[in-house]
Design an enzyme around this catalytic site. Sequence first.
Site, PDB file in Angstrom:
ATOM      1  N   ASP A 126       0.834  -1.193   0.000  1.00 53.40           N
ATOM      2  CA  ASP A 126       0.000   0.000   0.000  1.00 53.40           C
ATOM      3  C   ASP A 126       0.878   1.257   0.000  1.00 53.40           C
ATOM      4  OD1 ASP A 126      -2.634   1.156   0.018  1.00 53.40           O
ATOM      5  OD2 ASP A 126      -2.447   1.515   2.166  1.00 53.40           O
ATOM      6  N   HIS A 127       0.725   2.136   0.968  1.00 58.29           N
ATOM      7  CA  HIS A 127       1.487   3.383   1.046  1.00 58.29           C
ATOM      8  C   HIS A 127       2.888   3.204   1.645  1.00 58.29           C
ATOM      9  CE1 HIS A 127      -2.525   5.160   0.473  1.00 58.29           C
ATOM     10  NE2 HIS A 127      -1.911   6.298   0.171  1.00 58.29           N
ATOM     11  N   ALA A 128       3.252   2.006   2.079  1.00 56.96           N
ATOM     12  CA  ALA A 128       4.555   1.800   2.733  1.00 56.96           C
ATOM     13  C   ALA A 128       5.723   2.049   1.788  1.00 56.96           C
ATOM     14  CB  ALA A 128       4.634   0.396   3.324  1.00 56.96           C
TER      15      ALA A 128
END
Length: 131
Positions: free
Chosen positions: A58-60
């Site tokens: 995801d946003h990691a």
Amino acid sequence: MERPRSVDCAFDEVSEASYDALVLPGGLRSPDRLRSEPRVLALARDFIARRKTVAAWDHAGWILVDAGLATGRRMTSCAAIRTDLQNAGAIWLDVPLVQDQGVVTADSRHGLEGLVQLLVRMSCDVVQGRA
């Protein structure tokens, strides 16, 4: 409203030597906060330097960008940070799961299950001495 969370240890107490892989959490808030922690960025770099897996979903991917680990790697993520990864020099792919140069990335929709399965297989290999 944020819920209180308990932790086993602080970032400064974590060493790459104690773990086989680093899993960076997805979502929006966690990666955004973690990428401003110098110790988290150093941990990610330490894992890669020691040829250990770093996984992000995801946003990691933001954490990998700020750690300087995106350049030249094939990666995926949620569509919202595609441009951020590309601007950092990553080769962004619109697929659920990508493994490249010690970094495993998953998108936010379909890749998380594959990411978990891959990490379990890798852990089994380490335990059985195949890694």
